[in-house]
Design a protein around this motif. Structure first.
Motif, mmCIF file in Angstrom:
data_model
loop_
_atom_site.group_PDB
_atom_site.id
_atom_site.type_symbol
_atom_site.label_atom_id
_atom_site.label_comp_id
_atom_site.label_asym_id
_atom_site.label_seq_id
_atom_site.Cartn_x
_atom_site.Cartn_y
_atom_site.Cartn_z
ATOM 1 N N VAL A 149 0.863 -1.186 0.000
ATOM 2 C CA VAL A 149 0.000 0.000 0.000
ATOM 3 C C VAL A 149 0.896 1.232 0.000
ATOM 4 C CG1 VAL A 149 -1.623 1.383 1.353
ATOM 5 C CG2 VAL A 149 -1.985 -1.077 1.121
ATOM 6 N N VAL A 150 0.562 2.184 -0.864
ATOM 7 C CA VAL A 150 1.234 3.481 -0.880
ATOM 8 C C VAL A 150 0.231 4.519 -0.383
ATOM 9 C CG1 VAL A 150 2.395 5.229 -2.273
ATOM 10 C CG2 VAL A 150 2.666 2.800 -2.838
ATOM 11 N N VAL A 151 0.507 5.117 0.761
ATOM 12 C CA VAL A 151 -0.377 6.150 1.306
ATOM 13 C C VAL A 151 0.115 7.496 0.789
ATOM 14 C CG1 VAL A 151 -1.307 7.230 3.383
ATOM 15 C CG2 VAL A 151 -0.872 4.767 3.342
ATOM 16 N N ALA A 152 -0.645 8.066 -0.149
ATOM 17 C CA ALA A 152 -0.249 9.315 -0.805
ATOM 18 C C ALA A 152 -1.311 10.389 -0.609
ATOM 19 C CB ALA A 152 -0.018 9.062 -2.294
ATOM 20 N N THR A 153 -1.929 10.391 0.571
ATOM 21 C CA THR A 153 -3.018 11.333 0.834
ATOM 22 C C THR A 153 -2.509 12.712 1.250
ATOM 23 O OG1 THR A 153 -3.118 10.413 3.065
ATOM 24 C CG2 THR A 153 -4.691 9.577 1.446
ATOM 25 N N ASN A 154 -1.282 12.775 1.774
ATOM 26 C CA ASN A 154 -0.682 14.071 2.166
ATOM 27 C C ASN A 154 -1.622 14.849 3.092
ATOM 28 O OD1 ASN A 154 1.713 15.497 1.976
ATOM 29 N ND2 ASN A 154 0.983 16.821 0.338
ATOM 30 N N THR A 155 -2.191 14.165 4.071
ATOM 31 C CA THR A 155 -3.167 14.763 4.979
ATOM 32 C C THR A 155 -2.533 15.867 5.824
ATOM 33 O OG1 THR A 155 -4.345 12.659 5.087
ATOM 34 C CG2 THR A 155 -4.814 14.270 6.806
ATOM 35 N N ARG A 156 -3.178 17.025 5.832
ATOM 36 C CA ARG A 156 -2.725 18.158 6.640
ATOM 37 C C ARG A 156 -3.904 18.678 7.460
ATOM 38 N NH1 ARG A 156 2.053 20.786 4.675
ATOM 39 N NH2 ARG A 156 2.863 19.762 2.802
ATOM 40 N N ARG A 157 -3.553 19.285 8.585
ATOM 41 C CA ARG A 157 -4.558 19.955 9.408
ATOM 42 C C ARG A 157 -4.275 21.447 9.393
ATOM 43 N NH1 ARG A 157 -6.337 16.585 14.781
ATOM 44 N NH2 ARG A 157 -7.111 14.725 13.687
ATOM 45 N N ALA A 158 -5.329 22.226 9.161
ATOM 46 C CA ALA A 158 -5.161 23.676 9.086
ATOM 47 C C ALA A 158 -4.642 24.224 10.417
ATOM 48 C CB ALA A 158 -6.479 24.342 8.723
ATOM 49 N N VAL A 159 -3.688 25.138 10.338
ATOM 50 C CA VAL A 159 -3.166 25.816 11.520
ATOM 51 C C VAL A 159 -4.021 27.064 11.757
ATOM 52 C CG1 VAL A 159 -1.196 27.033 12.504
ATOM 53 C CG2 VAL A 159 -0.831 24.969 11.121
ATOM 54 N N VAL A 160 -4.675 27.130 12.898
ATOM 55 C CA VAL A 160 -5.538 28.259 13.237
ATOM 56 C C VAL A 160 -4.906 29.018 14.400
ATOM 57 C CG1 VAL A 160 -7.834 28.968 14.017
ATOM 58 C CG2 VAL A 160 -7.582 27.014 12.472
ATOM 59 N N PRO A 161 -4.643 30.319 14.255
ATOM 60 C CA PRO A 161 -4.081 31.090 15.367
ATOM 61 C C PRO A 161 -4.950 30.974 16.613
ATOM 62 C CG PRO A 161 -4.028 32.373 13.331
ATOM 63 C CD PRO A 161 -4.826 31.135 13.039
ATOM 64 N N ALA A 162 -4.310 30.918 17.772
ATOM 65 C CA ALA A 162 -5.037 30.714 19.025
ATOM 66 C C ALA A 162 -6.119 31.772 19.236
ATOM 67 C CB ALA A 162 -4.051 30.720 20.193
ATOM 68 N N ALA A 163 -5.849 33.002 18.829
ATOM 69 C CA ALA A 163 -6.798 34.093 19.052
ATOM 70 C C ALA A 163 -8.074 33.929 18.227
ATOM 71 C CB ALA A 163 -6.146 35.431 18.727
ATOM 72 N N ARG A 354 4.860 -3.472 4.603
ATOM 73 C CA ARG A 354 4.873 -3.190 3.168
ATOM 74 C C ARG A 354 3.951 -2.010 2.867
ATOM 75 N NH1 ARG A 354 7.306 -7.460 0.358
ATOM 76 N NH2 ARG A 354 6.136 -7.167 -1.584
ATOM 77 N N VAL A 355 3.942 -1.073 3.796
ATOM 78 C CA VAL A 355 3.184 0.170 3.657
ATOM 79 C C VAL A 355 4.163 1.307 3.415
ATOM 80 C CG1 VAL A 355 1.617 1.806 4.768
ATOM 81 C CG2 VAL A 355 1.313 -0.659 5.112
ATOM 82 N N HIS A 356 4.113 1.879 2.214
ATOM 83 C CA HIS A 356 4.961 3.009 1.850
ATOM 84 C C HIS A 356 4.200 4.309 2.076
ATOM 85 C CE1 HIS A 356 7.680 0.335 -0.577
ATOM 86 N NE2 HIS A 356 6.556 -0.344 -0.731
ATOM 87 N N LEU A 357 4.935 5.375 2.359
ATOM 88 C CA LEU A 357 4.347 6.706 2.404
ATOM 89 C C LEU A 357 4.915 7.524 1.253
ATOM 90 C CD1 LEU A 357 4.365 7.576 6.216
ATOM 91 C CD2 LEU A 357 2.718 6.254 4.905
#
Length: 411
Positions: A149-163, A354-357
Protein backbone atom coordinates in the motif's frame (compact mmCIF):
# COMPACT_ATOMS: atom_id res chain seq x y z
CA UNK A 1 15.78 -4.92 11.71
CA UNK A 2 12.12 -6.08 11.55
CA UNK A 3 11.49 -8.90 9.10
CA UNK A 4 9.52 -7.84 6.02
CA UNK A 5 6.26 -9.74 5.43
CA UNK A 6 6.17 -12.14 2.51
CA UNK A 7 5.28 -10.75 -0.92
CA UNK A 8 2.08 -12.01 -2.56
CA UNK A 9 2.14 -11.91 -6.35
CA UNK A 10 -1.65 -12.18 -6.72
CA UNK A 11 -2.40 -9.15 -4.52
CA UNK A 12 -2.52 -5.61 -5.89
CA UNK A 13 -0.34 -2.61 -5.20
CA UNK A 14 -2.83 -0.10 -3.82
CA UNK A 15 -2.21 3.64 -4.03
CA UNK A 16 -4.41 5.63 -1.66
CA UNK A 17 -4.78 9.16 -3.01
CA UNK A 18 -4.93 10.44 -6.60
CA UNK A 19 -3.12 13.74 -6.07
CA UNK A 20 0.35 14.62 -7.40
CA UNK A 21 2.12 12.15 -5.07
CA UNK A 22 -0.16 9.25 -6.02
CA UNK A 23 0.09 10.14 -9.70
CA UNK A 24 3.90 10.16 -9.57
CA UNK A 25 3.91 6.68 -7.99
CA UNK A 26 1.41 5.31 -10.49
CA UNK A 27 3.36 6.81 -13.40
CA UNK A 28 6.70 5.31 -12.44
CA UNK A 29 5.18 1.92 -11.61
CA UNK A 30 3.30 1.94 -14.93
CA UNK A 31 6.55 2.77 -16.70
CA UNK A 32 7.86 -0.52 -15.30
CA UNK A 33 4.86 -2.52 -16.52
CA UNK A 34 2.97 -2.71 -13.21
CA UNK A 35 -0.24 -1.09 -14.48
CA UNK A 36 -2.35 -4.24 -14.22
CA UNK A 37 -1.24 -4.74 -10.63
CA UNK A 38 -2.21 -1.19 -9.64
CA UNK A 39 -5.35 -0.10 -7.85
CA UNK A 40 -5.77 3.60 -7.11
CA UNK A 41 -8.34 4.76 -4.55
CA UNK A 42 -9.65 8.31 -4.21
CA UNK A 43 -13.17 9.49 -3.29
CA UNK A 44 -13.17 11.87 -6.28
CA UNK A 45 -12.69 9.05 -8.79
CA UNK A 46 -10.30 11.17 -10.84
CA UNK A 47 -6.71 12.39 -10.94
CA UNK A 48 -5.70 15.68 -9.26
CA UNK A 49 -9.22 16.61 -8.13
CA UNK A 50 -8.14 18.53 -5.01
CA UNK A 51 -5.19 20.05 -6.87
CA UNK A 52 -7.50 21.46 -9.55
CA UNK A 53 -9.92 22.76 -6.93
CA UNK A 54 -7.22 24.63 -5.00
CA UNK A 55 -5.75 26.21 -8.12
CA UNK A 56 -9.20 27.37 -9.25
CA UNK A 57 -10.22 28.66 -5.82
CA UNK A 58 -7.10 30.80 -5.54
CA UNK A 59 -6.95 31.79 -9.24
CA UNK A 60 -3.30 30.68 -9.36
CA UNK A 61 -1.70 31.79 -12.67
CA UNK A 62 1.30 29.40 -12.73
CA UNK A 63 2.84 26.61 -10.71
CA UNK A 64 5.66 27.68 -8.44
CA UNK A 65 7.71 24.61 -9.35
CA UNK A 66 9.65 24.81 -12.63
CA UNK A 67 8.53 22.82 -15.66
CA UNK A 68 11.19 20.14 -15.05
CA UNK A 69 9.30 19.09 -11.88
CA UNK A 70 6.32 16.85 -12.64
CA UNK A 71 5.23 13.19 -12.23
CA UNK A 72 7.14 11.73 -15.21
CA UNK A 73 10.63 10.27 -14.52
CA UNK A 74 12.14 12.24 -17.43
CA UNK A 75 12.63 15.82 -16.16
CA UNK A 76 12.29 17.27 -19.67
CA UNK A 77 9.11 15.43 -20.62
CA UNK A 78 6.80 18.41 -20.04
CA UNK A 79 9.08 20.85 -21.85
CA UNK A 80 9.25 18.48 -24.80
CA UNK A 81 5.49 17.92 -24.98
CA UNK A 82 4.57 20.53 -27.60
CA UNK A 83 5.52 24.20 -27.99
CA UNK A 84 6.06 26.87 -25.35
CA UNK A 85 2.38 27.76 -25.01
CA UNK A 86 1.37 27.74 -21.35
CA UNK A 87 4.98 28.07 -20.18
CA UNK A 88 5.84 31.38 -18.48
CA UNK A 89 9.46 32.47 -18.43
CA UNK A 90 10.65 33.20 -14.88
CA UNK A 91 14.33 33.83 -14.24
CA UNK A 92 16.26 31.02 -15.87
CA UNK A 93 13.38 28.57 -16.06
CA UNK A 94 9.79 28.08 -17.23
CA UNK A 95 6.75 27.83 -14.98
CA UNK A 96 3.76 25.93 -16.41
CA UNK A 97 0.26 27.33 -16.21
CA UNK A 98 -2.32 25.03 -14.61
CA UNK A 99 -3.80 24.39 -18.07
CA UNK A 100 -0.44 23.32 -19.50
CA UNK A 101 0.25 21.06 -16.53
CA UNK A 102 -3.20 19.46 -16.80
CA UNK A 103 -2.76 18.89 -20.54
CA UNK A 104 0.54 17.16 -19.85
CA UNK A 105 -1.06 14.97 -17.17
CA UNK A 106 -3.90 14.08 -19.55
CA UNK A 107 -1.40 12.96 -22.19
CA UNK A 108 0.67 11.11 -19.62
CA UNK A 109 -2.24 9.15 -18.16
CA UNK A 110 -3.57 8.36 -21.64
CA UNK A 111 -0.27 6.86 -22.80
CA UNK A 112 0.09 4.78 -19.65
CA UNK A 113 -3.54 3.60 -19.55
CA UNK A 114 -4.16 5.33 -16.22
CA UNK A 115 -7.03 7.65 -17.21
CA UNK A 116 -9.86 5.57 -15.74
CA UNK A 117 -7.90 3.71 -13.09
CA UNK A 118 -8.94 5.83 -10.08
CA UNK A 119 -11.69 4.08 -8.13
CA UNK A 120 -14.15 6.41 -6.32
CA UNK A 121 -13.65 4.73 -2.97
CA UNK A 122 -12.43 6.00 0.39
CA UNK A 123 -10.01 4.10 2.61
CA UNK A 124 -11.11 4.36 6.24
CA UNK A 125 -8.54 2.23 8.02
CA UNK A 126 -5.30 0.40 7.36
CA UNK A 127 -3.90 -2.49 9.35
CA UNK A 128 -1.86 -5.67 8.90
CA UNK A 129 -3.25 -9.19 8.67
CA UNK A 130 -1.88 -12.18 10.57
CA UNK A 131 0.93 -12.58 8.03
CA UNK A 132 1.83 -8.90 8.14
CA UNK A 133 0.27 -7.97 4.79
CA UNK A 134 -1.53 -4.62 4.56
CA UNK A 135 -5.32 -4.64 4.57
CA UNK A 136 -7.57 -1.66 3.89
CA UNK A 137 -11.07 -1.13 5.22
CA UNK A 138 -13.11 0.78 2.63
CA UNK A 139 -16.12 3.07 3.00
CA UNK A 140 -18.39 0.56 1.24
CA UNK A 141 -17.77 -1.97 4.01
CA UNK A 142 -15.36 -4.18 2.07
CA UNK A 143 -11.78 -5.06 2.96
CA UNK A 144 -9.03 -4.97 0.39
CA UNK A 145 -5.93 -7.14 0.86
CA UNK A 146 -2.82 -5.77 -0.84
CA UNK A 147 0.73 -6.80 -1.59
CA UNK A 148 1.80 -3.22 -0.88
CA UNK A 149 0.00 0.00 0.00
CA UNK A 150 1.23 3.48 -0.88
CA UNK A 151 -0.38 6.15 1.31
CA UNK A 152 -0.25 9.32 -0.81
CA UNK A 153 -3.02 11.33 0.83
CA UNK A 154 -0.68 14.07 2.17
CA UNK A 155 -3.17 14.76 4.98
CA UNK A 156 -2.73 18.16 6.64
CA UNK A 157 -4.56 19.96 9.41
CA UNK A 158 -5.16 23.68 9.09
CA UNK A 159 -3.17 25.82 11.52
CA UNK A 160 -5.54 28.26 13.24
CA UNK A 161 -4.08 31.09 15.37
CA UNK A 162 -5.04 30.71 19.02
CA UNK A 163 -6.80 34.09 19.05
CA UNK A 164 -9.19 32.92 16.32
CA UNK A 165 -10.07 29.40 17.46
CA UNK A 166 -13.37 30.51 18.98
CA UNK A 167 -14.45 31.69 15.52
CA UNK A 168 -13.98 28.29 13.86
CA UNK A 169 -17.38 27.18 12.63
CA UNK A 170 -18.63 30.71 11.98
CA UNK A 171 -19.83 30.74 8.33
CA UNK A 172 -17.93 33.99 7.76
CA UNK A 173 -14.62 32.31 8.56
CA UNK A 174 -12.78 30.03 6.10
CA UNK A 175 -9.41 28.31 6.08
CA UNK A 176 -7.10 28.67 3.10
CA UNK A 177 -8.42 25.32 1.79
CA UNK A 178 -12.00 26.62 1.87
CA UNK A 179 -11.59 30.23 0.70
CA UNK A 180 -12.65 30.78 -2.90
CA UNK A 181 -11.90 34.01 -4.77
CA UNK A 182 -14.45 33.06 -7.46
CA UNK A 183 -17.26 33.72 -4.98
CA UNK A 184 -15.59 36.60 -3.13
CA UNK A 185 -18.26 39.17 -2.19
CA UNK A 186 -17.79 42.88 -2.79
CA UNK A 187 -17.35 43.30 0.93
CA UNK A 188 -14.61 43.63 3.53
CA UNK A 189 -12.33 40.56 3.51
CA UNK A 190 -9.41 40.12 5.91
CA UNK A 191 -6.78 37.55 5.03
CA UNK A 192 -4.44 36.28 7.74
CA UNK A 193 -1.11 34.95 6.49
CA UNK A 194 2.07 36.06 4.76
CA UNK A 195 2.72 33.22 2.32
CA UNK A 196 1.88 32.44 -1.27
CA UNK A 197 -1.68 31.25 -0.62
CA UNK A 198 -2.47 34.45 1.26
CA UNK A 199 -1.06 36.50 -1.61
CA UNK A 200 -3.09 34.62 -4.24
CA UNK A 201 -6.28 35.03 -2.22
CA UNK A 202 -5.62 38.73 -1.59
CA UNK A 203 -4.93 39.47 -5.26
CA UNK A 204 -7.91 37.44 -6.46
CA UNK A 205 -10.39 38.99 -4.01
CA UNK A 206 -9.12 42.53 -4.70
CA UNK A 207 -9.49 42.04 -8.47
CA UNK A 208 -13.10 40.98 -7.92
CA UNK A 209 -14.05 44.14 -6.07
CA UNK A 210 -13.59 43.21 -2.41
CA UNK A 211 -12.03 45.57 0.10
CA UNK A 212 -9.07 43.47 1.24
CA UNK A 213 -6.80 43.67 4.27
CA UNK A 214 -3.87 41.26 4.50
CA UNK A 215 -2.27 40.67 7.91
CA UNK A 216 1.21 39.12 8.24
CA UNK A 217 3.07 38.39 11.48
CA UNK A 218 6.40 39.34 9.89
CA UNK A 219 7.65 41.18 6.87
CA UNK A 220 6.87 39.32 3.66
CA UNK A 221 9.66 37.00 2.53
CA UNK A 222 10.26 37.23 -1.23
CA UNK A 223 12.07 34.34 -2.94
CA UNK A 224 11.59 32.32 -6.11
CA UNK A 225 11.08 28.88 -4.56
CA UNK A 226 9.81 27.68 -1.19
CA UNK A 227 13.06 25.73 -0.67
CA UNK A 228 16.49 26.77 -1.96
CA UNK A 229 17.52 24.72 -5.05
CA UNK A 230 20.68 23.56 -3.24
CA UNK A 231 18.39 21.08 -1.47
CA UNK A 232 17.89 19.26 -4.77
CA UNK A 233 21.47 18.01 -4.89
CA UNK A 234 23.95 16.04 -2.79
CA UNK A 235 25.61 19.06 -1.17
CA UNK A 236 22.68 19.43 1.22
CA UNK A 237 21.01 16.04 0.96
CA UNK A 238 24.08 13.92 1.72
CA UNK A 239 24.79 15.41 5.18
CA UNK A 240 21.04 15.50 5.86
CA UNK A 241 20.76 11.76 5.19
CA UNK A 242 23.88 11.05 7.27
CA UNK A 243 22.43 12.74 10.37
CA UNK A 244 21.38 9.99 12.78
CA UNK A 245 19.10 12.09 14.97
CA UNK A 246 15.60 12.51 13.45
CA UNK A 247 14.93 15.53 15.65
CA UNK A 248 17.92 17.31 14.10
CA UNK A 249 16.67 16.42 10.61
CA UNK A 250 13.20 17.68 11.48
CA UNK A 251 14.68 20.97 12.62
CA UNK A 252 16.70 21.22 9.41
CA UNK A 253 13.49 20.89 7.39
CA UNK A 254 11.89 23.73 9.33
CA UNK A 255 14.90 25.98 8.81
CA UNK A 256 15.12 25.16 5.09
CA UNK A 257 11.46 25.90 4.44
CA UNK A 258 11.47 28.94 6.71
CA UNK A 259 7.74 29.59 6.74
CA UNK A 260 5.69 31.20 4.00
CA UNK A 261 7.29 33.07 1.11
CA UNK A 262 6.20 34.75 -2.12
CA UNK A 263 7.90 34.65 -5.54
CA UNK A 264 8.91 38.04 -7.02
CA UNK A 265 6.23 38.13 -9.79
CA UNK A 266 3.40 37.50 -7.31
CA UNK A 267 4.88 40.02 -4.89
CA UNK A 268 4.88 42.60 -7.70
CA UNK A 269 1.19 41.91 -8.37
CA UNK A 270 0.45 42.20 -4.65
CA UNK A 271 2.22 45.56 -4.49
CA UNK A 272 0.30 46.66 -7.57
CA UNK A 273 -2.99 46.03 -5.74
CA UNK A 274 -1.70 48.04 -2.77
CA UNK A 275 -0.67 50.96 -4.98
CA UNK A 276 -4.04 50.87 -6.73
CA UNK A 277 -5.79 51.21 -3.36
CA UNK A 278 -7.52 47.84 -3.62
CA UNK A 279 -5.54 46.17 -0.84
CA UNK A 280 -4.19 47.18 2.55
CA UNK A 281 -1.10 45.20 3.55
CA UNK A 282 -0.17 45.25 7.23
CA UNK A 283 3.07 43.49 8.13
CA UNK A 284 4.54 42.63 11.53
CA UNK A 285 1.18 42.52 13.30
CA UNK A 286 -0.32 39.72 15.34
CA UNK A 287 -3.89 38.91 16.29
CA UNK A 288 -4.54 38.91 20.03
CA UNK A 289 -8.31 38.49 20.03
CA UNK A 290 -11.50 38.41 18.00
CA UNK A 291 -15.21 38.96 18.57
CA UNK A 292 -18.13 37.81 16.46
CA UNK A 293 -21.02 40.28 16.16
CA UNK A 294 -24.04 40.06 13.91
CA UNK A 295 -22.90 43.04 11.86
CA UNK A 296 -19.21 42.11 11.55
CA UNK A 297 -16.23 40.23 12.91
CA UNK A 298 -13.97 42.43 15.04
CA UNK A 299 -10.25 41.58 15.12
CA UNK A 300 -7.91 42.94 17.80
CA UNK A 301 -4.23 43.43 16.89
CA UNK A 302 -1.19 43.60 19.12
CA UNK A 303 -0.57 47.24 18.16
CA UNK A 304 -3.89 48.24 19.73
CA UNK A 305 -5.78 48.58 16.45
CA UNK A 306 -9.05 46.86 15.63
CA UNK A 307 -10.40 45.76 12.26
CA UNK A 308 -14.04 45.19 11.37
CA UNK A 309 -14.50 42.68 8.58
CA UNK A 310 -17.30 40.79 6.84
CA UNK A 311 -15.20 37.74 5.92
CA UNK A 312 -12.09 36.21 7.46
CA UNK A 313 -9.82 33.89 5.47
CA UNK A 314 -7.08 32.03 7.34
CA UNK A 315 -4.21 31.33 4.96
CA UNK A 316 -2.06 30.21 7.86
CA UNK A 317 -0.87 26.91 6.45
CA UNK A 318 -1.30 23.31 7.44
CA UNK A 319 0.57 20.87 9.66
CA UNK A 320 1.54 17.33 8.73
CA UNK A 321 1.23 14.93 11.67
CA UNK A 322 1.29 11.23 10.91
CA UNK A 323 -0.04 10.48 14.39
CA UNK A 324 -3.21 12.47 13.63
CA UNK A 325 -3.84 10.70 10.32
CA UNK A 326 -6.43 7.98 11.03
CA UNK A 327 -5.15 5.86 8.15
CA UNK A 328 -1.57 5.47 9.37
CA UNK A 329 -1.60 6.58 13.02
CA UNK A 330 -1.60 3.00 14.27
CA UNK A 331 1.36 1.98 12.13
CA UNK A 332 3.26 5.11 13.20
CA UNK A 333 3.67 3.55 16.64
CA UNK A 334 6.14 1.15 15.05
CA UNK A 335 8.71 3.88 14.45
CA UNK A 336 10.12 7.15 15.79
CA UNK A 337 8.09 10.27 15.05
CA UNK A 338 9.76 13.70 15.16
CA UNK A 339 7.57 16.77 14.83
CA UNK A 340 4.81 14.79 13.15
CA UNK A 341 7.11 13.08 10.64
CA UNK A 342 7.90 9.34 10.88
CA UNK A 343 11.30 7.72 10.54
CA UNK A 344 10.95 5.51 7.46
CA UNK A 345 13.03 2.80 5.84
CA UNK A 346 15.00 3.59 2.68
CA UNK A 347 12.08 2.42 0.51
CA UNK A 348 9.74 4.78 2.44
CA UNK A 349 7.98 1.94 4.26
CA UNK A 350 7.00 2.03 7.88
CA UNK A 351 9.72 -0.34 9.18
CA UNK A 352 8.68 -3.98 9.16
CA UNK A 353 5.69 -3.42 6.86
CA UNK A 354 4.87 -3.19 3.17
CA UNK A 355 3.18 0.17 3.66
CA UNK A 356 4.96 3.01 1.85
CA UNK A 357 4.35 6.71 2.40
CA UNK A 358 4.60 9.44 -0.22
CA UNK A 359 4.37 13.21 0.14
CA UNK A 360 5.39 15.51 2.97
CA UNK A 361 5.34 12.64 5.50
CA UNK A 362 8.57 11.32 3.93
CA UNK A 363 10.48 14.44 4.95
CA UNK A 364 12.83 12.76 7.44
CA UNK A 365 14.08 10.58 4.59
CA UNK A 366 13.81 12.89 1.54
CA UNK A 367 14.37 16.30 3.13
CA UNK A 368 12.50 19.62 2.87
CA UNK A 369 11.29 19.11 -0.74
CA UNK A 370 9.42 15.89 0.14
CA UNK A 371 6.03 17.56 -0.24
CA UNK A 372 6.86 19.21 -3.58
CA UNK A 373 6.52 17.78 -7.09
CA UNK A 374 10.21 16.88 -7.20
CA UNK A 375 9.84 15.09 -3.86
CA UNK A 376 6.92 13.05 -5.20
CA UNK A 377 9.05 11.92 -8.14
CA UNK A 378 11.91 10.93 -5.83
CA UNK A 379 9.50 9.00 -3.62
CA UNK A 380 8.07 7.22 -6.65
CA UNK A 381 11.54 6.20 -7.79
CA UNK A 382 12.30 4.66 -4.37
CA UNK A 383 8.98 2.82 -4.19
CA UNK A 384 9.31 1.46 -7.73
CA UNK A 385 12.83 0.24 -6.93
CA UNK A 386 11.51 -1.62 -3.89
CA UNK A 387 8.82 -3.28 -6.00
CA UNK A 388 11.50 -4.42 -8.46
CA UNK A 389 13.77 -5.65 -5.66
CA UNK A 390 16.41 -2.95 -6.28
CA UNK A 391 18.25 -0.51 -4.01
CA UNK A 392 15.91 2.43 -3.27
CA UNK A 393 18.78 4.72 -2.25
CA UNK A 394 20.44 4.19 -5.60
CA UNK A 395 17.18 4.77 -7.48
CA UNK A 396 16.81 8.13 -5.73
CA UNK A 397 20.35 9.23 -6.56
CA UNK A 398 20.18 8.42 -10.26
CA UNK A 399 18.56 11.08 -12.45
CA UNK A 400 16.14 8.93 -14.40
CA UNK A 401 15.24 9.78 -17.98
CA UNK A 402 12.95 8.61 -20.75
CA UNK A 403 14.75 5.26 -20.85
CA UNK A 404 13.29 4.51 -17.42
CA UNK A 405 9.81 4.67 -18.91
CA UNK A 406 9.74 2.32 -21.90
CA UNK A 407 5.95 2.50 -22.09
CA UNK A 408 6.02 6.19 -23.00
CA UNK A 409 7.39 7.85 -26.14
CA UNK A 410 10.07 10.48 -25.86
CA UNK A 411 8.37 13.84 -26.33
Amino acid sequence: MPRQPRATSDAPIVIVGAGPAGLACATVLACHHRTRQLRILDPSGTWLSDWRRRFAQQAIPTLRSPAVHHPHPDPFALLGAGDREGLVRSGGTYLPTPARFEAFVAELTRHLDLVDRVEPRRALALDLDAEGRPTLELSDGTRLHADRVVVATNTRRAVVPAALRDLVGDPRVATGEQADVRTAPEARITIVGGGLSAAHLAIGAAKRGATVTMLARRRLTVRRFDVHPSWLGPRKLRPFAAEADPVVRRRAIEVARGGGSIPPPIHARLRGCVEAGRLELRERVALVGADAHDAALVLHLDDGATIETDRLWLATGGRVDVCADPLVAGLARRTVVAGGLPELAADLTVPGTRVHLAGATTGLRLGPTAGNLIGHRRAAARIAAAVRGEDPDRADRIETGAGACPGLPRW
